[in-house]
Design an enzyme around this catalytic site. Sequence first.
Site, mmCIF file in Angstrom:
data_model
loop_
_atom_site.group_PDB
_atom_site.id
_atom_site.type_symbol
_atom_site.label_atom_id
_atom_site.label_comp_id
_atom_site.label_asym_id
_atom_site.label_seq_id
_atom_site.Cartn_x
_atom_site.Cartn_y
_atom_site.Cartn_z
ATOM 1 N N GLU A 45 0.779 -1.243 -0.052
ATOM 2 C CA GLU A 45 0.040 -0.033 0.090
ATOM 3 C C GLU A 45 1.091 1.168 -0.016
ATOM 4 O OE1 GLU A 45 -3.123 0.257 -0.729
ATOM 5 O OE2 GLU A 45 -3.608 -1.821 -0.543
ATOM 6 N N TYR A 128 -5.769 5.984 5.375
ATOM 7 C CA TYR A 128 -5.805 5.311 4.089
ATOM 8 C C TYR A 128 -5.243 3.902 4.563
ATOM 9 C CZ TYR A 128 -5.112 2.883 -0.141
ATOM 10 O OH TYR A 128 -5.005 1.979 -1.039
ATOM 11 N N ASP A 146 -9.161 6.222 -1.173
ATOM 12 C CA ASP A 146 -8.052 6.861 -1.953
ATOM 13 C C ASP A 146 -8.690 7.683 -3.211
ATOM 14 O OD1 ASP A 146 -8.765 4.979 -3.481
ATOM 15 O OD2 ASP A 146 -6.482 4.180 -3.888
#
Length: 362
Positions: A45, A128, A146
């Site tokens: 990520e 996030y 996102d």
Amino acid sequence: MYINDLPENFLLPNISEPLVAWYRKHARPLPWRKGCNAYHTWVSEIMLQQTRVEAVIPYYNRFLQHLPTIEALANADLEQLNKLWQGLGYYSRVRNMQKAAQQVVTLYNGVLPADYNLLLTLPGIGPYTAGAIASIAYGQKAPAVDGNVMRVLSRLFCLEDDIALPATKKGFTKLTWALQSETAPGDFTQGIMELGACICIPNGAPKCAQCPLQSFCTAFAQDCALTLPVKSAAQKKRQEHKTLLFCIAQGKLCLQKRPDKGLLAGLWQPVLLDGNFSKEDVLGYVTKLGGTPKTIAALKPTKHIFTHIVWDMEAYAVTLPSPLSIENACWITPRQIADSYPVPSAFKAALTQALPFWQTDV
Ligand code: SF4
């Protein structure tokens, strides 16, 4: 309509079931999707925040090959970290990952906490990433919002909020909490990201005919998907002029270490001067350092775009009879740069032009 206009009692459609079913059938087989490992989710990520999926795969594989565990990341040498990150940019992200890994080793026995709020306390982990780790790796209900997710939701509900504004992200985060699957939060998170990446795409027309959410989608019904999401233009970047000197002597190139804080902290660079230098200016500068250049060759100017700044760079290859004494610098062979000196991509295009001077200087 704006997100705050959605009434309190607005009946949200059940998008999670078709989304999760679609994801399970159509998910791309990406290396970080094998099994549920919080460390793997975290690394992927962070890398995906800055680069496309296809470009991330080799970086991801190499990173885990060298640093297979959180302990290995916590104990890694900074030069090694920078080298593994070289080409991805945003080096502060990998330094923050190491700080977080050190805390995870000290506080949580080397295992990322399975708790959204605890994840948020770790350096470099924002809402996030915390949402992605908590939902994907630990199967907890937590939002990961996102640009992809905001685009899909903007279209699904025809929302005209400006996605460049932080307040908008907060609103979408709240909406995602409400929409998320109770039984498969990880596949919901990955499904909505995958939908945004492959079907409800950012550039060009979304592939609505293949979309599992078409029957719920207001933008599809109103034929206005191409006008969404709303995103205000980014602020103009500051332009700075720089000059790079690739000083070469006895087959070695001079690299200077950047300060430990600030832009490109702790990385290696050619001699970097503020402003545009002419050949005469370069000669004057090198002479002042006590050097007598054999040749000074102008290279093609290059440009590098950072988040808020653009560097316009002149560049010169300067050959010298012997190395000079330059602050925080070392003189290295081509082999050494490949093995251990992380040079940021900002200097790559100019470095490629300087290579022939370096390789033929013996
Ligand atoms: Fe996006 Fe089209 Fe699906 Fe609506 S129907 S979410 S616009 S791909």
